[in-house]
Design a protein around this motif. Sequence first.
Motif, mmCIF file in Angstrom:
data_model
loop_
_atom_site.group_PDB
_atom_site.id
_atom_site.type_symbol
_atom_site.label_atom_id
_atom_site.label_comp_id
_atom_site.label_asym_id
_atom_site.label_seq_id
_atom_site.Cartn_x
_atom_site.Cartn_y
_atom_site.Cartn_z
ATOM 1 N N TYR A 1 0.835 -1.210 0.000
ATOM 2 C CA TYR A 1 0.000 0.000 0.000
ATOM 3 C C TYR A 1 0.870 1.261 0.000
ATOM 4 C CZ TYR A 1 -3.285 3.466 1.893
ATOM 5 O OH TYR A 1 -4.047 4.590 2.107
ATOM 6 N N LEU A 2 1.918 1.261 0.829
ATOM 7 C CA LEU A 2 2.816 2.413 0.899
ATOM 8 C C LEU A 2 3.549 2.629 -0.416
ATOM 9 C CD1 LEU A 2 4.432 2.007 4.451
ATOM 10 C CD2 LEU A 2 2.504 3.453 3.781
ATOM 11 N N GLU A 3 3.984 1.533 -1.016
ATOM 12 C CA GLU A 3 4.730 1.607 -2.275
ATOM 13 C C GLU A 3 3.877 2.248 -3.358
ATOM 14 O OE1 GLU A 3 6.412 -2.025 -4.355
ATOM 15 O OE2 GLU A 3 7.858 -1.746 -2.742
ATOM 16 N N LYS A 4 2.652 1.736 -3.478
ATOM 17 C CA LYS A 4 1.745 2.281 -4.500
ATOM 18 C C LYS A 4 1.409 3.742 -4.198
ATOM 19 C CE LYS A 4 -2.692 1.492 -6.807
ATOM 20 N NZ LYS A 4 -3.076 2.909 -6.761
ATOM 21 N N GLY A 5 1.094 4.025 -2.931
ATOM 22 C CA GLY A 5 0.725 5.393 -2.574
ATOM 23 C C GLY A 5 1.856 6.379 -2.786
ATOM 24 N N ALA A 6 3.081 5.987 -2.414
ATOM 25 C CA ALA A 6 4.233 6.881 -2.579
ATOM 26 C C ALA A 6 4.499 7.152 -4.048
ATOM 27 C CB ALA A 6 5.465 6.259 -1.907
ATOM 28 N N ASN A 7 4.425 6.118 -4.883
ATOM 29 C CA ASN A 7 4.667 6.312 -6.316
ATOM 30 C C ASN A 7 3.542 7.100 -6.981
ATOM 31 O OD1 ASN A 7 7.261 5.000 -6.900
ATOM 32 N ND2 ASN A 7 6.247 3.120 -6.241
ATOM 33 N N ASP A 8 2.319 6.993 -6.444
ATOM 34 C CA ASP A 8 1.206 7.798 -6.970
ATOM 35 C C ASP A 8 1.388 9.277 -6.624
ATOM 36 O OD1 ASP A 8 0.011 5.605 -8.086
ATOM 37 O OD2 ASP A 8 -1.461 5.317 -6.470
ATOM 38 N N ILE A 9 1.939 9.552 -5.448
ATOM 39 C CA ILE A 9 2.165 10.938 -5.031
ATOM 40 C C ILE A 9 3.234 11.596 -5.887
ATOM 41 C CG2 ILE A 9 3.124 12.357 -3.137
ATOM 42 C CD1 ILE A 9 1.652 10.455 -1.205
ATOM 43 N N ALA A 10 4.238 10.805 -6.274
ATOM 44 C CA ALA A 10 5.349 11.375 -7.056
ATOM 45 C C ALA A 10 5.585 10.554 -8.320
ATOM 46 C CB ALA A 10 6.614 11.403 -6.198
ATOM 47 N N PRO A 11 4.631 10.530 -9.256
ATOM 48 C CA PRO A 11 4.797 9.737 -10.481
ATOM 49 C C PRO A 11 5.926 10.289 -11.355
ATOM 50 C CG PRO A 11 2.886 11.163 -10.666
ATOM 51 C CD PRO A 11 3.366 11.290 -9.253
ATOM 52 N N ASN A 12 6.687 9.384 -11.920
ATOM 53 C CA ASN A 12 7.774 9.735 -12.850
ATOM 54 C C ASN A 12 8.882 10.567 -12.199
ATOM 55 O OD1 ASN A 12 6.153 8.532 -14.868
ATOM 56 N ND2 ASN A 12 5.089 10.479 -15.200
ATOM 57 N N MET A 13 8.862 10.637 -10.888
ATOM 58 C CA MET A 13 9.861 11.455 -10.197
ATOM 59 C C MET A 13 10.806 10.586 -9.372
ATOM 60 S SD MET A 13 9.063 14.749 -7.795
ATOM 61 C CE MET A 13 10.328 15.917 -7.326
ATOM 62 N N PHE A 14 10.233 9.628 -8.689
ATOM 63 C CA PHE A 14 11.019 8.712 -7.877
ATOM 64 C C PHE A 14 10.650 7.274 -8.234
ATOM 65 C CE2 PHE A 14 10.268 12.507 -5.187
ATOM 66 C CZ PHE A 14 11.583 12.952 -5.091
#
Length: 808
Positions: free
Chosen positions: A621-634
Amino acid sequence: MDNQVYKVFEEIELKAKLLAQYWNNFQTEISQHLPESYQPEIEELSNNLETALTRLIYELQNPTLTLATTGTTSSGKSTLVNLLCGAEIVPVAVSEMSAGAVTIEYSKEKSLIIHETPGALWECGEWKGISDDKIYHRLYQAMISYIETRETQPNLACPQSTITYPFRLLKESQLQLPKGTRVRILDLPGLAYVGDQGNANVIKQCREALCIVTYNSAETDSQKVKKLLQEVVHQVKDLGGSPARMLFVLNKIDVFRTDRNWTESENRFVKKAIRDIKNELTDQLKEYTEDIENLKVVKLSTWPALLSLQISNYIYAADACKKADNHFNGLIEDILQDLPRNTQKWNSHDKNRVADALWQKSYAEEFHHNLREHINQHFPQLIIPQIIERFNIAAGNAIAEGAIQITRAIPNSSEERYQQECRKISDTRLSLEHFLQDSNTKLKKPFEELNVSIKRIIAQQSDNRPDPVSLLRKKIEELQSKEPYNELKEKLFPLHSWEFEFKKGINIVLDAVARSLETGKVDLDNPNLKKAKAEYVSLLVRNLNRLVNLGYTDSVAKEGKTIEARTEEEKNKLKAINEELNNLSIHLNIIIEDVIKQITKQQIDRIEHAVSELFRCNLSYLEKGANDIAPNMFYFKFPESKLTQFDCKLTFIFHFRTEFAITQGTWQEEIKVERRKRVWYKLWLGKETFYEIEYEKRSSDNAKLPSTEDLLGGWIMQARKEESERFNQFAIWIIQRINYLKQDVDKIQNDIIDRYQERLNKAHQEKTLDYEKETNIWKTNIWLPMQEKAQDLAEKFSSLGKSWKVNN
């Protein structure tokens, strides 16, 4: 996809090699546009990938397949091991589950090592080029020596043996494994009996093994069948992990051949046995409900199957033919009339017919087919995910992260873009911190509330306190009512069922003791008492027999009795009962602590697994949420193996104490006193003798012999007194686990952001230094397609693990 094991491993190897090729193509193209200062970083990423790929390929080509065998009482487990080996090398007539573990590793050369263990009274050493008979004999002597000595030497470590042998499982079973697969068979006596010296290593091997659990199909007594089902559950708990990786074998199935309608009897038994095993496992291992529903249970008769192999072996043929004729006429009855009655006169054709009949009617072929399918299905799942995660930690995650960050940093290196990007990094960091904190709060909140409630319960010390078990169950239900934890279903069951398991374990021990005293027949044959050391149980048996012989049985044991011992004989008997009841307290204390110790191992393993499921869900859940917050950035990856390690071990406190007391008392003894008195009918002149009753105070030993309910009920009450403290320990422990998880996730996240900031700073510095130069390095139109390729590369690396999960 064909599920042959080697093809599964080959496919992962091919995908990994393709990933390396994708990176090589990417780094070749990106290097054309990068300043020279970036080359060391690109080279380091390439070197790490090459090293990680080499290791991944080696691990895929050289995995270890461990088959761990265990079984219920008299289930033919050792004969199954010999069947897998194709020879009688493991002793069969040794006491069940009591004589150490034997590891059999595949090798073309035969050898035996009986390892040095503390206090070993048997011969230890290594023997190379040893015959089958000598392997059997040496193992038998070591096991018998241990069994005969363990009661007088409680701390004696049990034998630990390693055999190298060209077993038939690998040679003839048509297993299609990676070419360098190392195969071994682990013959388990039951983990509770391995002994502390070898326990850690054996448990580690079990956790990495596919397991075969044998069940005694020949048992018909209903009470003993119940005990067998309990044994199955206990062994599954001891082995740990999902029952899906366990193949259950209904052994000795040939017992039904003596029935007139044997096929109907056999089918009825098989259906009932499978249903009963599944129900028993589901009842006690709810976290594996889905796996248990799809449990694989197969039929087999190991002894006739082994005889079939031995008949085909010139060395053992004569003896095997005789045993087949004596014990398994029912399996070869259709060809018996064609055979000479003297087995020594059977020719090669006769022997082949007998061997074929035994093989088919023992279900040996069917068993081997199911074993192959079991290995094909579960062995890759046991090995590959860990290999892929190690690969990603070593190189894959860094490659994906580096590609994304470098291709984003450079086009944002101009002064205007740099300042904007720095602000975006700062804003994103803050958003991620809020997201992680919010997620952590939701995860931790139920357990913090539990901790507060438990502390109130401890402070109250009243009989009307809330039930901690219900409180914990309610908090788990609250957690699972929200995303993403609603996906876990019954997987968190062990987090609130452990206290019940302790109580049940204690109750089963106490119930066996109570029944033994009340009936006068000592019977401590149950799986929980088998968890205690045999020498402790033997002491308890003798103690109970002495109590029965002293009269503490039947109505006295059931109802209790008030005793006032007046004579020396009565006092001595009461003193003897007192001593034996106090000894009962001592023996029960030792045994219950031993049983609790074994149950604790099981329950902590289940709790750890449930916490792993909880954290795995949280990290996804954290992985998906973090990547959704910063797409194409991290590129956020939170590796489970690096984030769920925790040194603080969960423990549970149990202290038991009880004793039986004799008190001093007094009683009035009647005494006849002779008197002389004048009587009227002798005109008051004569006297007559008569007696009067007088009472004199005497000392006595007084005691209230408790009933078994009163005597043993105290143990339950004592366990309940410390219940709240155990829940307090659990709440503190899991809160600590969550805190450490949050701390580690924060660090990984901040490290990823910091690395991007450093790359952006470097690109900005490079841009400033080369400001006067007209180059194409910093032009945005070059890096947009490179960013797309970097994203594609990251997805390909991520898919190595995902594709495996999807396909399996």
